[in-house]
Design a protein around this motif. Structure first.
Motif, short mmCIF file in Angstrom:
data_model
loop_
_atom_site.label_atom_id
_atom_site.label_comp_id
_atom_site.label_asym_id
_atom_site.label_seq_id
_atom_site.Cartn_x
_atom_site.Cartn_y
_atom_site.Cartn_z
N UNK A 58 0.82 -1.21 0.00
CA UNK A 58 0.00 0.00 0.00
C UNK A 58 0.85 1.25 0.00
N UNK A 59 2.09 1.13 0.47
CA UNK A 59 2.97 2.29 0.50
C UNK A 59 3.58 2.59 -0.86
N UNK A 60 3.44 1.68 -1.80
CA UNK A 60 3.95 1.91 -3.15
C UNK A 60 2.89 2.65 -3.94
N UNK A 61 3.13 3.90 -4.36
CA UNK A 61 2.10 4.68 -5.04
C UNK A 61 1.72 4.08 -6.38
N UNK A 62 0.42 4.09 -6.64
CA UNK A 62 -0.07 3.63 -7.93
C UNK A 62 0.29 4.65 -9.00
N UNK A 63 0.73 4.16 -10.16
CA UNK A 63 1.09 5.08 -11.24
C UNK A 63 -0.08 5.92 -11.68
N UNK A 67 -0.46 10.06 -11.36
CA UNK A 67 -0.77 10.94 -12.49
C UNK A 67 -2.00 11.78 -12.20
N UNK A 68 -3.02 11.16 -11.63
CA UNK A 68 -4.25 11.88 -11.31
C UNK A 68 -3.98 12.98 -10.29
N UNK A 69 -3.13 12.71 -9.32
CA UNK A 69 -2.81 13.73 -8.32
C UNK A 69 -2.13 14.93 -8.97
N UNK A 72 -4.78 16.89 -10.94
CA UNK A 72 -5.65 17.67 -10.04
C UNK A 72 -4.93 18.92 -9.55
N UNK A 73 -3.67 18.77 -9.22
CA UNK A 73 -2.90 19.93 -8.75
C UNK A 73 -2.77 20.97 -9.86
N UNK A 74 -2.62 20.50 -11.09
CA UNK A 74 -2.53 21.42 -12.23
C UNK A 74 -3.84 22.21 -12.38
N UNK A 75 -4.96 21.53 -12.22
CA UNK A 75 -6.26 22.22 -12.31
C UNK A 75 -6.37 23.27 -11.22
N UNK A 76 -5.99 22.90 -10.00
CA UNK A 76 -6.08 23.86 -8.89
C UNK A 76 -5.22 25.09 -9.14
N UNK A 101 -8.30 17.15 -18.91
CA UNK A 101 -8.48 16.74 -20.31
C UNK A 101 -8.47 15.23 -20.51
N UNK A 102 -7.58 14.53 -19.83
CA UNK A 102 -7.49 13.08 -20.02
C UNK A 102 -8.80 12.40 -19.64
N UNK A 103 -9.40 12.82 -18.53
CA UNK A 103 -10.66 12.22 -18.10
C UNK A 103 -11.80 12.62 -19.02
N UNK A 104 -11.76 13.85 -19.53
CA UNK A 104 -12.79 14.29 -20.47
C UNK A 104 -12.73 13.47 -21.76
#
Length: 291
Positions: A58-63, A67-69, A72-76, A101-104
């Motif tokens: 669980x401590x290994x971040x999912x790729x 990317x989503x994080x 999200x920070x870019x949008x903010x 954009x990727x989710x859209x």
């Protein structure tokens, strides 16, 4: 450091076991090799179970999550949003995700068409005048939020933590409504404006202006509160400076300046009362936000 490396312990033990058993296998032949294979497999399974239970994976971040994080920070950072403060954390993220954009491209509806389209305001939805008013309100809120008196817990907590965000949201929401109506007014006045058209538009324009004046008054109220808070901050700095008076009193005592000693002592008493008064005025100004 020990905690961070704990997950490697089973793997190291397995590796050492494999090396040791490999040496034994050279001397025991095929049958021994099969036994060793079974033992090593059991050790490997035990190691994996340990890693799973310890939460190592669980401590290994999912790729994908990483990317989503970033997205999200870019949008903010790139999209100026004012969100309804009653949105939950998940609803807040749903709005932000509606600008990625990727989710859209994957079929997610844009935030402007999503279920929370009425629960946020994006700066480009506003006219230039409305954007300027919103910026003034947000600057006032930032001054209050960053103030020394707020950090010291001297301001009304409800006014600043609950009422103030709600005020900013209500101002933004009203500005969006006004901007939409102003666009409508502008379109209606394109081309020839007849007496009949003016008779319809002028009362609408008057109603719109009354609303604009009301929101402007709200913003000015926030700015007055922010100024009171700045005065209270200055009063706190004055109080901190007063604590150094002993040094100056000692200096005057060494120079036998009795008149200066009396003046400095008297001024300190007056300033202490001024400090208390300034802080109280800032608190009272904040309480009027909810009236």
């Amino acid at each position: 450091m020990a905690k961070g490396n704990a997950g490697w312990a089973p793997a190291i033990l397995i590796l050492l076991g494999v090396v040791g058993l490999a040496g034994i296998a050279d001397q025991t032949g095929a049958t021994g090799a099969r036994i060793i294979f079974v033992v090593v497999t059991c050790l490997a399974v035990a190691g994996v179970i340990y890693l799973v239970k310890s939460g190592y994976f669980r401590r290994i971040p999912s790729g994908v999550n990483y990317i989503l994080a970033i997205e999200r920070e870019h949008v903010r950072n790139s999209v100026h949003l004012v969100l309804d403060p009653t949105l939950t954390a998940d609803e807040h993220l749903a709005v932000v995700d509606g600008f990625i954009p990727r989710l859209l491209a994957q079929g997610r509806p844009h935030a402007f068409h999503g279920p929370y389209r009425d629960r946020f305001v994006e700066i480009n939805q506003l006219t230039g005048e409305s954007q300027a008013l919103l910026s003034r309100a947000e600057r006032a809120a930032a001054v209050i939020g960053d103030s020394q008196v707020k950090r010291a817990g001297l301001l009304d907590a409800v006014a600043n933590d609950v009422v103030l965000p709600q005020q900013i949201w209500e101002i933004a929401r009203l500005l969006r409504m006004q901007s939409h109506l102003q666009y409508e007014q502008h379109r209606a006045r394109e081309g020839v404006v007849t007496a009949e058209l003016s008779a319809v538009l002028e009362p609408q324009q008057a109603a719109l202006q009354r609303s604009v004046d009301s929101v402007t008054s709200r913003v000015e109220g926030l700015e007055r509160y922010a100024y009171r808070v700045q005065e209270a901050d200055a009063a706190l700095r004055a109080r901190e400076a007063l604590r150094n008076n002993d040094k100056y009193l000692a200096l005057l005592a060494h120079t036998d300046d009795t008149e200066g000693l009396a003046q400095l002592t008297s001024q300190a008493d007056v300033l202490e009362r001024t400090v208390a008064s300034s802080i109280q005025e800032a608190v009272e100004a904040g309480q009027t936000l909810s009236l």
